[in-house]
Design an enzyme around this catalytic site. Structure first.
Site, PDB file in Angstrom:
ATOM      1  N   SER A 174      -9.885  -0.613   6.728  1.00  0.00           N
ATOM      2  CA  SER A 174      -9.355  -0.287   5.506  1.00  0.00           C
ATOM      3  C   SER A 174      -8.666  -1.446   4.978  1.00  0.00           C
ATOM      4  O   SER A 174      -8.539  -1.609   3.893  1.00  0.00           O
ATOM      5  CB  SER A 174      -8.327   0.613   5.582  1.00  0.00           C
ATOM      6  OG  SER A 174      -9.058   2.176   5.581  1.00  0.00           O
ATOM      7  N   LYS A 233       0.888  -0.998   0.113  1.00  0.00           N
ATOM      8  CA  LYS A 233      -0.092  -0.030   0.055  1.00  0.00           C
ATOM      9  C   LYS A 233       0.876   1.361   0.051  1.00  0.00           C
ATOM     10  O   LYS A 233       1.799   1.365   0.781  1.00  0.00           O
ATOM     11  CB  LYS A 233      -0.890   0.139   1.101  1.00  0.00           C
ATOM     12  CG  LYS A 233      -2.120   0.948   1.030  1.00  0.00           C
ATOM     13  CD  LYS A 233      -3.042   0.774   2.365  1.00  0.00           C
ATOM     14  CE  LYS A 233      -3.998   2.053   2.517  1.00  0.00           C
ATOM     15  NZ  LYS A 233      -4.907   1.858   3.780  1.00  0.00           N
ATOM     16  N   SER A 274      -9.866   1.863   2.560  1.00  0.00           N
ATOM     17  CA  SER A 274      -8.947   2.656   1.551  1.00  0.00           C
ATOM     18  C   SER A 274      -7.884   1.807   0.854  1.00  0.00           C
ATOM     19  O   SER A 274      -7.445   2.170   0.156  1.00  0.00           O
ATOM     20  CB  SER A 274      -8.237   3.687   2.617  1.00  0.00           C
ATOM     21  OG  SER A 274      -7.632   2.878   3.560  1.00  0.00           O
TER      22      SER A 274
END
Lengths: 456, 471
Positions: free
Chosen positions: A160, A60, A135
């Protein structure tokens, strides 16, 4: 698939050059359609030795990678190339994992649908008109869409990892707060942020966790042990708690049905089902958003165009300059959270919001602690609905968007481990079962998620 | 009567910074003692330096403060270019210690200064204002060598009434901090915010005063300025001011109405933790001897009087150590103390230097030799007094210095007598004065002999000879 790949790599049955050439070709191609990556390294640092020897790993964007742009999905950090690796990245590289790219995310993790992305919204590979969740949207899309063996390092503050894993139909484990070092994670909310793993199955997630978990001198809040999570425990005679607050009318019928089917499956495997109550659940959502916004409003202060990231021609006083850079660099949701977060820690409001939310957090933790006295795991839906269409999301107000996190914020607030396990579909879209356990009891969750017959 | 309160920030004497492993050491090259944490790079995290906590607790001990066993940090948010994160990690809800006091002596009277709190925090980066001062510089450079250096903040109640009291407090405090080895005057800095108010007016805060002299001057100026305003019926604004040592005046920085709300939150990257009873016992045992104890011991062990012992202990901690080391091998302790206090400190005072700044702390043997030269008659006391400055300033051993300066004692008694005879004949007036009973007239002739011989004779011997010659 990862297991077999690693065995082949270890035996030299796969030619790394050929394999990674294919990897690059596929990610470049799929990235165009699905917006998976913000950055892809020009050259892969291919190694074949170690627990992850020769395994493609995506990370990420908020997790710092030395020499590779890390923006946390924000324009204000465009061009920022960290001079150091996050501890998790260091550990992955040490075990031979190959970083193939930085995955798309809501700016700083501020979002549920990956619609607050400064570099383009990742799309659900099953239906690109639908959200991939957020997210860690890019990580979930990568796991769901890439055909080669691969795991993704994701991050969760309020859900997330679980949310996009649920929407894209992949596995995603969020470990106990403090099991995995946050050193090198671009902070959203330090007391809530957790780095975890997404994969195509429970074993892949467990392998990734075995590599990244454990104490780190660079993060004082990291206290976890290093151990092997890939040997799964049996579910027979274990107790599965079903919290009634997680099956309210806010959760769609199809989701409820599929999750119940999964719970009954565990019963058929010899587990006991027990109905429980987590009475402070309704307080978790506001408390979570207050703490998360408050902490993030201080974390984002350092981004002011003075030392790194976006900068502009210098004019006026430092205050004027900082404001100009921040006005240009932050997206709308980041600005909203800075404003709200700052407000909630000001004199006169600090007691009402911030300090109260911290107290509620203790109540929420106590709810879980009580439940885990009699239950090994808790089972609930991950998200109240299947991945929504972008056209539907556009109609939502910010508070409606925040409400979508209602099932994931409480365990995140409590810092307990949780995992999304795909458990069915509705209209062809995946539905996720959420498994939760007491602090540092990841193995219990993995035991359920890894039931052989389950992986159908 | 004015009311004065202090917030003193002292850089702690640790090997590394408060929240990272960078060296805590001044460096003429900017931005070398830096890492992702003290530069505030995204993703970096702080981790606590346990030595800093220990030093903080030492300060709590000597200020009789109530100690918090729990360590807990908070974030103080405000935007300023010297802040690497635009927040400072400090202690807010639970400081290291509260409610202490520190007694000082002002004009022979004991005064108790109450302390509100003692807490730890990180120093921001150092800003270099290029081409002017804080308000006039063309641009500013930031040096992060200082970013993250451990600071201990000591906040007093507004218990001071005069600049004199503040000076006495600061002198004693700094001396204590050096004695307990939390502050190294050679590499560490301190600075204080000084709050001053007079009856009928608001309080003003003078920011970042960095020396005792500036402190004294700024307080005197501020009291005068405020008293003047009140006297003429004008309003004293609540404001933050800065002191310019060039002009000796204070100037407005900002009004207190613009006071920032720091929006404190708990520092989530640092865990709170509790210190055990055992920890504090060990800490107590490891505390170095305090100046009061040293002073008492000096009187008892070396037969010094209160004044001598006080000066040797409080003036400069390096001096106490030096005295004690010398006293081990040099037996005339009173002479040793006198020479250090009257001659050495006297000279240093005249050139505005501190003992620790010279090479003296390392020249114990040479200093003893210096005293011994006088004891053996190889150097007269007068020459000693004449040479002490050169001795301190140079690296020479005393014998070599004596020779180099041509001050060897004239051993030839006949030669001395000849000079005395000659001098007596040159001053018939003094001779007749002496003869008519003015005994002091003899000193005049002795002085002339000393001058002629460039002090290379013993004044007592010369006096004897002069009297003999006249008689």
């Amino acid at each position: 698939m990862v297991k077999q790949h690693l065995q082949k790599m270890g035996k030299g049955l796969v030619k790394p050059e050929t394999f990674f050439k294919k990897v690059r070709k596929e990610i470049v191609q799929k990235n165009k359609r699905l917006n998976i990556f913000i950055s892809i390294p020009k050259k892969f640092d291919v190694k074949t030795k170690g627990k992850l020897g020769g395994l493609p790993v995506s990370v990420k964007d908020c997790v710092c990678t030395k020499g590779l742009q890390s923006t946390a999905g924000s324009k204000i950090l465009e061009g920022y190339v960290p001079p150091f690796d996050a501890t998790v990245v260091k550990r992955i590289k040490k075990e031979g994992g190959v970083i193939i790219g930085k995955t798309a995310q809501d700016e700083f993790g501020f979002g549920t649908f990956s619609t607050n992305c400064a570099y383009g919204t990742p799309k659900n590979p099953i239906d690109p008109s639908r959200s991939a969740g957020g997210s860690s949207g890019g990580s979930a899309v990568a796991v769901a869409s890439l055909s080669f063996p691969h795991i993704s390092i994701a991050e969760s503050t309020g859900g997330s990892i679980s949310c996009p894993a649920s929407f894209c139909g992949v596995y995603g484990i969020t470990p106990t707060y403090g099991l995995v070092s946050r050193y090198g994670l671009i902070d959203y909310s330090n007391s809530l942020d957790k780095i975890g793993v997404m994969g195509k199955n429970a074993w892949d997630c467990a392998l990734g966790l075995s590599v990244i978990a454990g104490k780190d001198g660079l993060d004082q809040t990291c206290v976890g042990e290093t151990k092997n999570y890939t040997t799964f425990k049996r579910v027979k005679d274990k107790v599965v708690g079903v919290p009634k607050e997680y099956f309210s009318s806010a959760v769609s019928e199809s989701v409820q049905k599929n999750v119940w089917d999964a719970i009954k499956f565990f019963e058929s495997e010899g587990a006991t089902i027990k109905k429980v109550s987590l009475p402070n659940t309704h307080l978790a959502l506001p408390a979570y958003y207050i703490i998360a916004m408050t902490e993030s409003s201080t974390n984002l202060a350092k981004l002011c165009g003075m030392r790194y990231g976006l900068s502009l021609p210098i004019e006026g006083s430092f205050n004027e300059y900082f404001s100009k850079v921040r006005t240009k660099g932050f997206g709308e949701e980041a600005k909203r959270r800075i404003l709200l977060g700052t407000y909630m820690r000001m004199k006169g409001y600090r007691n009402k919001y911030y300090l109260k939310a911290m107290k509620i957090r203790t109540l929420v933790i106590n709810d879980f602690k009580k439940a885990f006295k009699t239950c090994d795991v808790l089972a609930a839906p991950t998200m109240p609905f299947i991945a929504p269409k972008f056209s539907e999301i556009r109609k939502l107000t910010p508070t409606q968007v925040y409400a979508a996190d209602v099932l994931t914020v409480a365990p995140n607030l409590a810092g307990i481990p949780m995992m999304n396990v795909p458990c069915g579909t509705h209209k062809g879209m995946p539905i996720g079962l959420h498994l939760m356990a007491d602090h540092f009891q990841e193995e219990k969750i993995l035991g359920f998620a890894g039931v052989k017959a389950w992986r159908r | 009567m004015a009311k004065i309160g202090l917030e003193v920030h002292v850089q702690l004497n640790t090997a590394t910074k408060l929240f990272c492993g960078c060296r805590n050491e001044p460096n003429p090259k900017p931005n070398v003692n830096v890492c992702p944490t003290c530069l505030g790079l995204p993703g970096s995290k702080p981790r606590i330096n346990e030595k800093a906590i220990e030093l903080g607790y030492r300060i709590a001990f000597i200020t009789n403060s109530k100690i918090s066993h729990k360590m807990f940090f908070s974030r103080k948010s405000y935007f300023y270019p010297d802040m690497s994160k635009n927040f400072q990690i400090t202690q807010y809800e639970i400081p290291l210690a509260i409610g202490g006091y520190f007694d000082v002596e002002v004009k022979g009277k004991r005064k108790r200064v109450r302390l509100i709190r003692v807490h730890l925090e990180e120093d921001p980066a150092r800003l270099v204002h290029v081409g002017g001062g804080i308000t006039t510089a063309k641009y500013v450079l930031a040096d992060y060598n200082r970013s993250g250096v451990p600071l201990c903040e000591i906040v007093t109640e507004p218990d001071f009434k005069t600049a004199e009291e503040v000076v006495a407090f600061m002198k004693k405090l700094l001396s204590y901090l050096q004695h307990i080895q939390v502050f190294d005057v050679k590499k560490g800095k301190w600075r204080a915010d000084v709050n001053v108010s007079v009856p009928g007016g608001n309080r003003s805060e003078i920011k970042n005063v960095g020396s005792i002299k500036d402190m004294e001057k700024s307080i005197r100026f501020e009291i005068m300025r405020q008293t003047h305003l009140v006297k003429f019926g004008k309003k004293v604004d609540m404001e933050t001011r800065t002191f310019d040592s060039e002009t000796g005046k204070t100037y407005t920085l900002r009004s207190k109405e613009e006071e920032i709300d720091y929006g404190y939150i708990f520092e989530p990257d640092l865990t709170s933790f509790e210190m055990s009873k055992d920890y504090f016992k060990k800490l107590d045992d490891s505390l170095p001897e305090l100046p009061e104890e040293i002073e008492k011991r000096f009187r008892k062990d070396y037969g010094l009087n209160h004044e001598q012992a006080s000066i040797l202990t409080y003036a400069d901690p390096a001096l106490a150590g030096f005295f004690e080391k010398c006293a081990k091998t040099y037996n005339d302790h009173k002479k040793l103390a006198n020479w250090l206090i009257v001659e050495v400190l006297g000279f240093l005072n005249s050139v505005n230097k501190e003992f620790y700044e010279t090479s003296m702390p390392l020249r114990k043997k040479q200093f003893i030799k210096f005293l011994e030269l006088m004891d053996s008659g190889k150097m007269t006391g007068r020459i000693g007094k004449e040479l002490i400055g050169k001795f301190i300033a140079s690296e020479d051993n005393p014998e070599k210095l004596l020779e180099k300066e041509g001050f060897s004692v004239i051993k030839d008694e006949l030669k001395v007598r000849r000079i005395v005879k000659e001098t007596v004949s040159e001053f018939p007036k003094a001779v007749s004065d002496y003869k008519s009973g003015k005994e002091k007239a003899v000193h005049f002739i002795v002085g002339a002999v000393l001058k002629k011989t460039r002090l290379q004779v013993d004044p007592e011997t010369v006096k004897k000879m002069v009297v003999e010659e006249i008689d």
